[in-house]
Design an enzyme around this catalytic site. Structure first.
Site, PDB file in Angstrom:
ATOM      1  N   SER A  88       0.824  -1.209   0.000  1.00  0.00           N
ATOM      2  CA  SER A  88       0.000   0.000   0.000  1.00  0.00           C
ATOM      3  C   SER A  88       0.859   1.260   0.000  1.00  0.00           C
ATOM      4  O   SER A  88       2.006   1.252   0.444  1.00  0.00           O
ATOM      5  CB  SER A  88      -0.898   0.031   1.241  1.00  0.00           C
TER       6      SER A  88
HETATM    7  N1  SAH Z   1      -0.297  -5.342   4.021  1.00  0.00           N
HETATM    8  C1  SAH Z   1       0.472  -5.582   2.810  1.00  0.00           C
HETATM    9  C2  SAH Z   1      -0.275  -5.241   1.560  1.00  0.00           C
HETATM   10  C3  SAH Z   1      -1.186  -6.309   1.250  1.00  0.00           C
HETATM   11  S1  SAH Z   1      -1.895  -6.414  -0.346  1.00  0.00           S
HETATM   12  C4  SAH Z   1       1.810  -4.902   2.837  1.00  0.00           C
HETATM   13  O1  SAH Z   1       2.103  -4.180   3.796  1.00  0.00           O
HETATM   14  O2  SAH Z   1       2.569  -5.118   1.903  1.00  0.00           O
HETATM   15  C5  SAH Z   1      -3.153  -7.568   0.123  1.00  0.00           C
HETATM   16  C6  SAH Z   1      -2.655  -8.958   0.373  1.00  0.00           C
HETATM   17  O3  SAH Z   1      -3.758  -9.708   0.854  1.00  0.00           O
HETATM   18  C7  SAH Z   1      -2.143  -9.655  -0.873  1.00  0.00           C
HETATM   19  O4  SAH Z   1      -0.839 -10.077  -0.679  1.00  0.00           O
HETATM   20  C8  SAH Z   1      -3.123 -10.821  -1.034  1.00  0.00           C
HETATM   21  O5  SAH Z   1      -2.491 -12.002  -1.531  1.00  0.00           O
HETATM   22  C9  SAH Z   1      -3.606 -11.029   0.390  1.00  0.00           C
HETATM   23  N2  SAH Z   1      -4.883 -11.710   0.535  1.00  0.00           N
HETATM   24  C10 SAH Z   1      -5.989 -11.663  -0.279  1.00  0.00           C
HETATM   25  N3  SAH Z   1      -6.978 -12.431   0.220  1.00  0.00           N
HETATM   26  C11 SAH Z   1      -6.503 -12.966   1.382  1.00  0.00           C
HETATM   27  C12 SAH Z   1      -7.068 -13.848   2.367  1.00  0.00           C
HETATM   28  N4  SAH Z   1      -8.295 -14.339   2.269  1.00  0.00           N
HETATM   29  N5  SAH Z   1      -6.291 -14.184   3.437  1.00  0.00           N
HETATM   30  C13 SAH Z   1      -5.038 -13.709   3.557  1.00  0.00           C
HETATM   31  N6  SAH Z   1      -4.453 -12.888   2.649  1.00  0.00           N
HETATM   32  C14 SAH Z   1      -5.184 -12.502   1.589  1.00  0.00           C
END
Ligand code: SAH
Length: 245
Positions: A88
């Site tokens: 993000s």
């Molecule tokens: N917090 C992260 C950004 C995350 S982007 C950072 O600091 O880099 C969102 C992430 O959520 C992605 O990597 C995606 O693979 C994950 N995601 C999507 N659905 C999910 C689920 N049901 N459980 C866990 N992770 C999930």
């Protein structure tokens, strides 16, 4: 489309200024850019919690992005981290962290580890972070970076975070960094009375509302939409990839 135009401008800026910092683990190359990020993108836009600002002054964001993106690590934008996912924009990380009012004795859950950056910022401020990532490769990479940087209060697990992490519940803080269309009841159930959850809620691949949900001492929920945001969708799995690291 306006969004497309902005994207093009950002792309142009990237190309125009790329190569100013080489892919490196040497923090000194990035320290000034990080300080400027905190002042210009966070403090100037209204992030007030000094502990959050200090945490983001310390965490080496460039270590959480692919080498090819390191030169842009402190820019005002999300960046690709592989598997079609993104880290993000720094402001959104700061906003979400400020909203949940982190305390040093708090136990936090993050759904969507991604790069591990949000987990690292939170780990500076709370007692322990439990973070779940559905893409095993991202979970593994994030766990490795967090370990290399010495974060011993973050536990990363590969799996579907839709159902939370019951073994470690309840949580004082829940941060969801992928967008569900509706807030999963399991996450609400795993929030402690007195706790706060921040979650982007809304349609897939569109604009969602960043929602702050607090549970008061009597277990009553209070909800507030804070800002329009755009997150990758919260996906579901068959639950066959649960593995602790
Ligand atoms: N917090 C992260 C950004 C995350 S982007 C950072 O600091 O880099 C969102 C992430 O959520 C992605 O990597 C995606 O693979 C994950 N995601 C999507 N659905 C999910 C689920 N049901 N459980 C866990 N992770 C999930």
């Amino acid at each position: 489309m306006r969004a497309a135009a902005i994207h093009l401008i950002i792309l142009y800026l990237c190309v125009a200024t790329g190569g100013t910092a080489m892919a490196t683990n040497d923090d000194s190359v990035f320290a000034a850019a990080r300080a400027a990020m905190v002042n210009e993108q966070l403090a100037a836009r209204g992030i007030k919690n000094q502990d959050v600002l200090d945490a983001m002054r310390r965490v080496p964001r460039h270590r959480f992005v692919p080498a090819s993106e390191q030169a842009y690590a402190y820019r005002d934008m999300p960046l690709p981290i592989g598997k079609g996912q993104t880290i993000s924009q720094p402001y959104i990380v700061a906003l979400m962290t400020e909203l949940v009012q982190p305390r040093s004795d708090a136990r936090a859950l993050e759904v969507g580890t991604g790069s591990g950056y949000q987990a690292a910022v939170l780990a500076q401020l709370v007692d322990h972070v439990y973070s779940i990532e559905i893409e095993p490769e991202l979970a593994q990479r994030a766990a490795k970076v967090l370990e290399e940087l010495g974060y011993d209060n973050v536990t990363v697990r590969a799996g579907d975070g839709y159902a939370g992490w019951p073994e470690h519940a309840p949580f004082d803080i829940i941060i969801v960094t992928a967008a569900p269309e509706h807030v999963p009841q399991s996450l609400i159930d795993q929030l402690k009375p007195g706790g706060s959850m921040v979650v982007p809620v809304g349609p897939r691949y569109s604009v969602q509302e960043l929602r702050l949900i607090t549970k008061d001492a009597n277990g009553i929920l209070h909800e507030k939409n804070v800002a329009p945001v755009r997150f990758v969708p919260l996906r579901r799995s068959n639950g066959n990839e649960q593995q602790e690291r």
